[in-house]
Design a protein around this motif. Structure first.
Motif, PDB file in Angstrom:
ATOM      1  N   ASP A  50       0.864  -1.174   0.000  1.00  0.00           N
ATOM      2  CA  ASP A  50       0.000   0.000   0.000  1.00  0.00           C
ATOM      3  C   ASP A  50       0.911   1.238   0.000  1.00  0.00           C
ATOM      4  O   ASP A  50       1.692   1.424   0.942  1.00  0.00           O
ATOM      5  CB  ASP A  50      -0.886   0.020   1.252  1.00  0.00           C
ATOM      6  CG  ASP A  50      -1.976   1.071   1.190  1.00  0.00           C
ATOM      7  OD1 ASP A  50      -1.977   1.868   0.241  1.00  0.00           O
ATOM      8  OD2 ASP A  50      -2.827   1.099   2.092  1.00  0.00           O
ATOM      9  N   PRO A  51       0.907   1.995  -1.125  1.00  0.00           N
ATOM     10  CA  PRO A  51      -0.184   2.186  -2.085  1.00  0.00           C
ATOM     11  C   PRO A  51      -0.055   1.526  -3.448  1.00  0.00           C
ATOM     12  O   PRO A  51      -0.950   1.693  -4.273  1.00  0.00           O
ATOM     13  CB  PRO A  51      -0.165   3.704  -2.264  1.00  0.00           C
ATOM     14  CG  PRO A  51       1.301   4.052  -2.187  1.00  0.00           C
ATOM     15  CD  PRO A  51       1.883   3.109  -1.158  1.00  0.00           C
ATOM     16  N   PRO A  54      -3.093  -1.082  -4.253  1.00  0.00           N
ATOM     17  CA  PRO A  54      -4.406  -0.444  -4.373  1.00  0.00           C
ATOM     18  C   PRO A  54      -4.535   0.451  -5.608  1.00  0.00           C
ATOM     19  O   PRO A  54      -5.566   0.429  -6.296  1.00  0.00           O
ATOM     20  CB  PRO A  54      -4.533   0.380  -3.088  1.00  0.00           C
ATOM     21  CG  PRO A  54      -3.621  -0.283  -2.129  1.00  0.00           C
ATOM     22  CD  PRO A  54      -2.483  -0.795  -2.942  1.00  0.00           C
ATOM     23  N   THR A 189      -4.072  -2.444   6.143  1.00  0.00           N
ATOM     24  CA  THR A 189      -4.761  -1.248   5.664  1.00  0.00           C
ATOM     25  C   THR A 189      -5.997  -1.636   4.861  1.00  0.00           C
ATOM     26  O   THR A 189      -6.944  -0.856   4.752  1.00  0.00           O
ATOM     27  CB  THR A 189      -3.848  -0.393   4.770  1.00  0.00           C
ATOM     28  OG1 THR A 189      -3.591  -1.070   3.533  1.00  0.00           O
ATOM     29  CG2 THR A 189      -2.537  -0.067   5.475  1.00  0.00           C
ATOM     30  N   ASP A 191      -6.551  -1.670   1.870  1.00  0.00           N
ATOM     31  CA  ASP A 191      -6.854  -0.802   0.735  1.00  0.00           C
ATOM     32  C   ASP A 191      -6.934  -1.569  -0.581  1.00  0.00           C
ATOM     33  O   ASP A 191      -7.747  -1.226  -1.447  1.00  0.00           O
ATOM     34  CB  ASP A 191      -5.802   0.310   0.628  1.00  0.00           C
ATOM     35  CG  ASP A 191      -6.006   1.385   1.677  1.00  0.00           C
ATOM     36  OD1 ASP A 191      -7.096   1.415   2.288  1.00  0.00           O
ATOM     37  OD2 ASP A 191      -5.087   2.191   1.896  1.00  0.00           O
TER      38      ASP A 191
END
Length: 462
Positions: A50-51, A54, A189, A191
């Protein structure tokens, strides 16, 4: 159509705000404490989870069609709906939403009102959540407009002070499997699980801004994703460094919220701790409302109205309230085996979908998912058993961790690729699973049927 820079910036910052989720800020400082002077390795592992994943998931889903169920459609529509449902339950009432309530208590209420029990905080927090979900208005928009910038300013001050006047030097660490553990910390997270859902939000906003051409939408999604990636990478990477500067003051066996609070107190003192706690509490509320609303809309849509929006959000809020009482660390611990089972499957779908146009046979996707799923399920069962002081499937799990790429948490990738090749051969020579053209032909039919249903509903409501 020309893509406007202003639109990209707005969409990019909105995507950043959606993924940032106030509860996520507890993980990078913890990693910094674990990693010490090797904080950069930990940061890279976390950022890959992450990121990177995602954002790639958002872009890939936009290319596939923009709906949550598009990500797994090459395996099958029912399978895709199940994966989407599991993902929304995980980022909704089972883990992410209850964690927002627990985080609010531990980061804001507990330090300032220590006599208030967690169940009182949760009653108020989820009472507000339910009210705002059932009565949407401009309150959250107003909060969100100022909240994200305020939170970023506080975090920027923490980072600048930590760089200019670090509390202490990062300690030397001999932690093993640091990259792998940091990558899997990024699972928390959640995500990547929400990427396919967030893609639909981005596309809807782009369409509202006048971007109706599919190629332009995808290009704009990529550009927005880059903006969000840069922001997330800067926040998570810098906060991992900040954690390393207090690695001599805290230990990895401490709670993540306790480490974050202690870090902020060491750098900015009590006022800084209060300001961060307040900003995080408000951000957690907006996240809770957004995810609960998304959950309600998803199940109302996927069941064609058999489950009403109100029924879903009320049930989801009650579940989230109950689970929030476990506390942040309790929720994280329970989530570990579940995320271990689900994440490799979602990552597999994201990676394979990058090459969607190049893969003719659907069985390639099916085989890849089976390979990743078997490996991840064995690991999840073993982890759950260890939580119960057992070691079920321990011998097999040890061999799995020894597979190529196991040191970077991709031990499932080679088995997945092998099964994908087998699936491709079965698709070509035994005509199992059909082809890409079959899926997109069925998707076109489904879109026409949905459009007819929408027109019929509009006529009935007229």
């Amino acid at each position: 159509m020309e893509i406007k820079r202003k639109d990209i910036l707005i969409c990019g910052f909105a995507l950043f705000a959606i993924f940032f989720g106030a509860g996520n800020i507890i993980f990078p400082p913890y990693l910094g404490v674990v990693a010490g002077d090797r904080w950069f390795t930990a940061a890279i592992g976390f950022l890959l989870s992450d990121p990177v994943l995602p954002i790639v998931g958002v872009i890939v889903t936009a290319r596939l069609g923009g709906r949550a169920i598009d990500l797994g459609k090459r395996v099958g529509w029912k399978f895709s709906a199940v994966v989407a449902a599991i993902s929304i339950l995980i980022i909704g009432p089972f883990f992410a939403v209850p964690r927002t309530g627990a985080t609010t208590h531990e980061l804001f209420i507990m330090p300032n009102l220590p006599s208030v029990p967690s169940f009182v905080t949760s009653i108020v927090f989820f009472g507000l959540t339910l009210y705002l979900v059932l009565n949407p208005g401009k309150v959250l928009d107003y909060i969100g407009r100022f909240l994200t910038p305020a939170l970023l300013i506080i975090l920027a001050i923490i980072v600048v002070v930590a760089i200019a006047n670090p509390p202490a030097a990062p300690v030397a660490t001999d932690a093993t499997n640091l990259f792998r553990d940091s990558f899997k910390e990024g699972y928390q997270t959640m995500d990547a699980l929400g990427a396919s859902l967030m893609s639909g939000i981005v596309l809807t906003d782009l369409i509202r801004r006048g971007y109706h051409d599919r190629d332009t939408q995808v290009k704009a999604s990529i550009m927005s994703g880059v903006i969000a990636f840069i922001c997330l990478a800067l926040v998570y990477g810098s906060m991992t460094y900040v954690g390393s500067t207090v690695s001599s003051m805290f230990t990895p066996d401490m709670d993540r919220t306790e480490i974050l609070l202690g870090t902020v107190n060491a750098i900015l003192g009590g006022p800084g701790q209060f300001a961060l706690g307040l900003a995080v509490a408000l951000a957690c509320l907006t996240t809770s409302v957004g995810l609960t609303s998304t959950c309600g809309n998803f199940f109302n849509d996927v069941t064609n109205g058999k489950l009403s929006y109100r029924q879903v959000v009320v049930t989801a809020t009650i579940i989230a309230f109950a689970l929030s009482l476990i506390g942040v660390e309790g929720i994280i611990n329970i989530a570990v085996p579940v995320l271990t089972a689900v994440f490799p499957i979602v990552i597999c779908l994201i990676l394979f979908s990058i090459f969607d146009e190049k893969i003719k046979y659907n069985a390639v996707f099916t085989g890849g998912v089976i390979g990743a799923g078997v490996i991840s399920l064995i690991e999840a069962i073993n982890l759950f058993s260890q939580m119960q002081n057992g070691n079920l499937l321990g011998g097999i799990a040890e061999k799995i961790y020894a597979l190529p790429l196991g040191n970077i948490a991709f031990e499932w990738l080679i088995p997945s690729l092998i099964c994908a090749v087998i699936g491709g051969l079965l698709g070509k020579f035994a005509n199992i699973g059909g082809t890409r053209e079959d899926v997109y032909r069925e998707q076109a039919i489904r879109e026409k049927e949905r459009e007819k249903e929408r027109e019929k509903a509009l006529q009935e409501n007229a």
